[in-house]
Motif scaffolding. Structure first.
Motif, PDB file in Angstrom:
ATOM      1  N   ILE A   1      36.890 -37.570 -32.086  1.00 21.90           N
ATOM      2  CA  ILE A   1      35.430 -37.720 -32.181  1.00 21.90           C
ATOM      3  C   ILE A   1      34.969 -38.911 -31.357  1.00 21.90           C
ATOM      4  CG2 ILE A   1      33.527 -38.189 -33.765  1.00 21.90           C
ATOM      5  CD1 ILE A   1      35.112 -36.716 -35.922  1.00 21.90           C
ATOM      6  N   THR A   2      35.711 -40.010 -31.448  1.00 23.06           N
ATOM      7  CA  THR A   2      35.363 -41.212 -30.668  1.00 23.06           C
ATOM      8  C   THR A   2      35.430 -40.938 -29.176  1.00 23.06           C
ATOM      9  OG1 THR A   2      36.248 -42.599 -32.448  1.00 23.06           O
ATOM     10  CG2 THR A   2      35.918 -43.635 -30.295  1.00 23.06           C
ATOM     11  N   LEU A   3      36.481 -40.241 -28.754  1.00 26.21           N
ATOM     12  CA  LEU A   3      36.607 -39.888 -27.341  1.00 26.21           C
ATOM     13  C   LEU A   3      35.430 -39.037 -26.874  1.00 26.21           C
ATOM     14  CD1 LEU A   3      40.402 -39.079 -26.866  1.00 26.21           C
ATOM     15  CD2 LEU A   3      39.064 -40.689 -25.514  1.00 26.21           C
ATOM     16  N   SER A   4      35.023 -38.088 -27.694  1.00 26.82           N
ATOM     17  CA  SER A   4      33.898 -37.220 -27.329  1.00 26.82           C
ATOM     18  C   SER A   4      32.623 -38.041 -27.156  1.00 26.82           C
ATOM     19  CB  SER A   4      33.699 -36.145 -28.401  1.00 26.82           C
ATOM     20  OG  SER A   4      34.869 -35.373 -28.559  1.00 26.82           O
ATOM     21  N   LEU A   5      32.374 -38.965 -28.072  1.00 24.09           N
ATOM     22  CA  LEU A   5      31.172 -39.810 -27.977  1.00 24.09           C
ATOM     23  C   LEU A   5      31.232 -40.714 -26.751  1.00 24.09           C
ATOM     24  CD1 LEU A   5      30.775 -40.814 -31.741  1.00 24.09           C
ATOM     25  CD2 LEU A   5      29.429 -39.143 -30.455  1.00 24.09           C
ATOM     26  N   ILE A   6      32.409 -41.255 -26.481  1.00 24.23           N
ATOM     27  CA  ILE A   6      32.549 -42.138 -25.316  1.00 24.23           C
ATOM     28  C   ILE A   6      32.281 -41.377 -24.028  1.00 24.23           C
ATOM     29  CG2 ILE A   6      34.228 -43.454 -23.962  1.00 24.23           C
ATOM     30  CD1 ILE A   6      35.519 -44.236 -26.642  1.00 24.23           C
ATOM     31  N   ILE A   7      32.839 -40.189 -23.925  1.00 25.44           N
ATOM     32  CA  ILE A   7      32.654 -39.393 -22.713  1.00 25.44           C
ATOM     33  C   ILE A   7      31.199 -38.995 -22.542  1.00 25.44           C
ATOM     34  CG2 ILE A   7      33.267 -37.220 -21.589  1.00 25.44           C
ATOM     35  CD1 ILE A   7      36.011 -37.499 -23.040  1.00 25.44           C
ATOM     36  N   CYS A   8      30.554 -38.589 -23.634  1.00 23.34           N
ATOM     37  CA  CYS A   8      29.134 -38.219 -23.570  1.00 23.34           C
ATOM     38  C   CYS A   8      28.283 -39.402 -23.108  1.00 23.34           C
ATOM     39  CB  CYS A   8      28.650 -37.727 -24.929  1.00 23.34           C
ATOM     40  SG  CYS A   8      29.266 -36.098 -25.387  1.00 23.34           S
ATOM     41  N   ASN A   9      28.536 -40.572 -23.675  1.00 24.84           N
ATOM     42  CA  ASN A   9      27.767 -41.756 -23.282  1.00 24.84           C
ATOM     43  C   ASN A   9      28.030 -42.137 -21.835  1.00 24.84           C
ATOM     44  OD1 ASN A   9      26.550 -42.089 -25.797  1.00 24.84           O
ATOM     45  ND2 ASN A   9      28.239 -43.315 -26.585  1.00 24.84           N
ATOM     46  N   SER A  10      29.276 -41.980 -21.417  1.00 26.03           N
ATOM     47  CA  SER A  10      29.598 -42.298 -20.025  1.00 26.03           C
ATOM     48  C   SER A  10      28.855 -41.382 -19.066  1.00 26.03           C
ATOM     49  CB  SER A  10      31.107 -42.173 -19.811  1.00 26.03           C
ATOM     50  OG  SER A  10      31.442 -42.306 -18.452  1.00 26.03           O
ATOM     51  N   VAL A  11      28.811 -40.094 -19.381  1.00 23.57           N
ATOM     52  CA  VAL A  11      28.111 -39.146 -18.511  1.00 23.57           C
ATOM     53  C   VAL A  11      26.605 -39.423 -18.530  1.00 23.57           C
ATOM     54  CG1 VAL A  11      27.617 -36.714 -18.105  1.00 23.57           C
ATOM     55  CG2 VAL A  11      29.894 -37.413 -18.799  1.00 23.57           C
ATOM     56  N   ARG A  12      26.069 -39.764 -19.684  1.00 26.73           N
ATOM     57  CA  ARG A  12      24.637 -40.067 -19.760  1.00 26.73           C
ATOM     58  C   ARG A  12      24.293 -41.275 -18.901  1.00 26.73           C
ATOM     59  NH1 ARG A  12      25.345 -38.958 -25.480  1.00 26.73           N
ATOM     60  NH2 ARG A  12      24.390 -36.934 -25.995  1.00 26.73           N
ATOM     61  N   LEU A  13      25.139 -42.315 -18.992  1.00 32.70           N
ATOM     62  CA  LEU A  13      24.901 -43.495 -18.165  1.00 32.70           C
ATOM     63  C   LEU A  13      25.008 -43.156 -16.682  1.00 32.70           C
ATOM     64  CD1 LEU A  13      26.878 -46.191 -20.205  1.00 32.70           C
ATOM     65  CD2 LEU A  13      24.403 -45.975 -19.989  1.00 32.70           C
ATOM     66  N   SER A  14      25.982 -42.319 -16.359  1.00 31.28           N
ATOM     67  CA  SER A  14      26.134 -41.906 -14.968  1.00 31.28           C
ATOM     68  C   SER A  14      24.922 -41.092 -14.509  1.00 31.28           C
ATOM     69  CB  SER A  14      27.420 -41.093 -14.808  1.00 31.28           C
ATOM     70  OG  SER A  14      27.613 -40.711 -13.467  1.00 31.28           O
ATOM     71  N   LEU A  15      24.395 -40.258 -15.404  1.00 30.89           N
ATOM     72  CA  LEU A  15      23.196 -39.480 -15.072  1.00 30.89           C
ATOM     73  C   LEU A  15      21.990 -40.384 -14.867  1.00 30.89           C
ATOM     74  CD1 LEU A  15      23.344 -36.307 -17.342  1.00 30.89           C
ATOM     75  CD2 LEU A  15      23.088 -36.355 -14.869  1.00 30.89           C
ATOM     76  N   LEU A  16      21.832 -41.358 -15.744  1.00 30.36           N
ATOM     77  CA  LEU A  16      20.693 -42.269 -15.613  1.00 30.36           C
ATOM     78  C   LEU A  16      20.755 -43.053 -14.306  1.00 30.36           C
ATOM     79  CD1 LEU A  16      20.425 -43.656 -19.271  1.00 30.36           C
ATOM     80  CD2 LEU A  16      18.866 -42.065 -18.114  1.00 30.36           C
ATOM     81  N   SER A  17      21.960 -43.454 -13.903  1.00 29.12           N
ATOM     82  CA  SER A  17      22.092 -44.203 -12.666  1.00 29.12           C
ATOM     83  C   SER A  17      21.852 -43.336 -11.429  1.00 29.12           C
ATOM     84  CB  SER A  17      23.479 -44.852 -12.584  1.00 29.12           C
ATOM     85  OG  SER A  17      24.487 -43.856 -12.536  1.00 29.12           O
ATOM     86  N   ARG A  18      21.980 -42.006 -11.587  1.00 30.82           N
ATOM     87  CA  ARG A  18      21.761 -41.084 -10.466  1.00 30.82           C
ATOM     88  C   ARG A  18      20.667 -40.057 -10.798  1.00 30.82           C
ATOM     89  NH1 ARG A  18      28.068 -39.719  -9.363  1.00 30.82           N
ATOM     90  NH2 ARG A  18      28.162 -40.187 -11.583  1.00 30.82           N
TER      91      ARG A  18
END
Length: 280
Positions: free
Chosen positions: A167-184
């Protein structure tokens, strides 16, 4: 990935740590399962006889043991067989100072599967100890009691930790992709307005997520594998409980890589759907 390393690197490190804990948890779970399998071999009682016991007495005692409560099988080990077995497991130098054969004959009994619990094992040992024709009766009662007390915890906690880490891994990956989306965000919007398909926009993010998951989990299992290999070389006795860890490590890498790619895909797809609804 190089341009957005300030966002990707912390995520990669966190995936590495979570994958390391996940692989460790699965390794502990596998070792616990093998320990529980070996627990069945502990339900064995050895009853030692005098050196001068006759074969007629052995036959009579064996018949009594075969009809005793909790006993599944009975085997007789003569003094000569006991000596050969001792020499096959231990150095012959241990018997150099002893004349003749110091090992007595004995009966080895296994407990029925339905009675394999500490209480019945201790009851059988106490009952056999009260018999006059046995000099000593021994069984690993203390070890069986300890394993029985920890059995639930050895299975429950590794499973719980593994689920929480996923569950933690899933949340981390989701947040990472969201941050990457916001930056691009501007780049993604321009690609969308220019008529880029979902696949054309999503593929770089999915590839990035899969690479992050593969690298993070790959470094984690390599480190853990090297640690376990070093431990097994120092303590060969634990090598039995470390068998099959390679399959668990491969499963961790594949699982984390899949989760990274999947959640990257789902996060970008939700973002594109929101933008589409805003346009409508």
């Amino acid at each position: 990935m190089r341009q957005h390393r300030s966002v990707i690197f912390p995520s990669l490190v966190t995936i590495f740590l979570c994958s390391l804990l996940l692989a460790s948890s699965l390794t502990a779970l596998g070792a616990a399962m093998r320990l529980l399998d070996a627990e069945k071999n502990l339900y064995t009682v050895e009853a030692f006889l005098p050196d001068d016991v006759s074969m007629d007495s052995v036959k009579v005692i064996r018949e009594r043991l075969e009809h005793r409560k909790y006993v599944d099988s009975v085997s007789f080990i003569s003094a000569d067989s006991a000596l050969r077995d001792f020499r096959s497991h231990f150095s012959a130098e241990m018997l150099e100072l002893v004349e003749g054969n110091p090992l007595p004959p004995y009966f080895r009994m296994t407990v029925k599967e339905e009675n394999q619990n500490p209480g019945d094992l201790a009851g059988l040992v106490n009952a056999l100890s009260s018999e006059d024709y046995f000099e000593e009766v021994q069984a690993p009662v203390e070890w069986v009691e300890k394993i029985a007390a920890w059995k639930f915890k050895m299975i429950f906690w590794p499973i719980c930790i593994s689920v929480l880490l996923l569950i933690t891994l899933s949340l981390i990956i989701c947040n990472s992709v969201r941050l990457s989306l916001l930056s691009r965000k501007l780049l993604v919007e321009n690609m969308k307005y220019a008529g880029g398909s979902y696949f054309f926009i999503e593929f770089p993010f999915v590839l990035q997520g899969a690479i992050q998951g593969f690298l993070g989990s790959g470094f984690a299992v390599v480190l853990l594998f090297a640690t376990i290999r070093s431990l097994t070389q120092s303590l060969p006795i634990i090598s039995v409980y470390a068998q099959g860890v390679g399959f668990a490590f491969v499963a961790v890498v594949l699982l984390v890589t899949f989760l990274s790619g999947y959640f990257s895909f789902s996060t970008v797809r939700k973002f594109l759907k929101v933008k589409r609804s805003e346009q409508d």
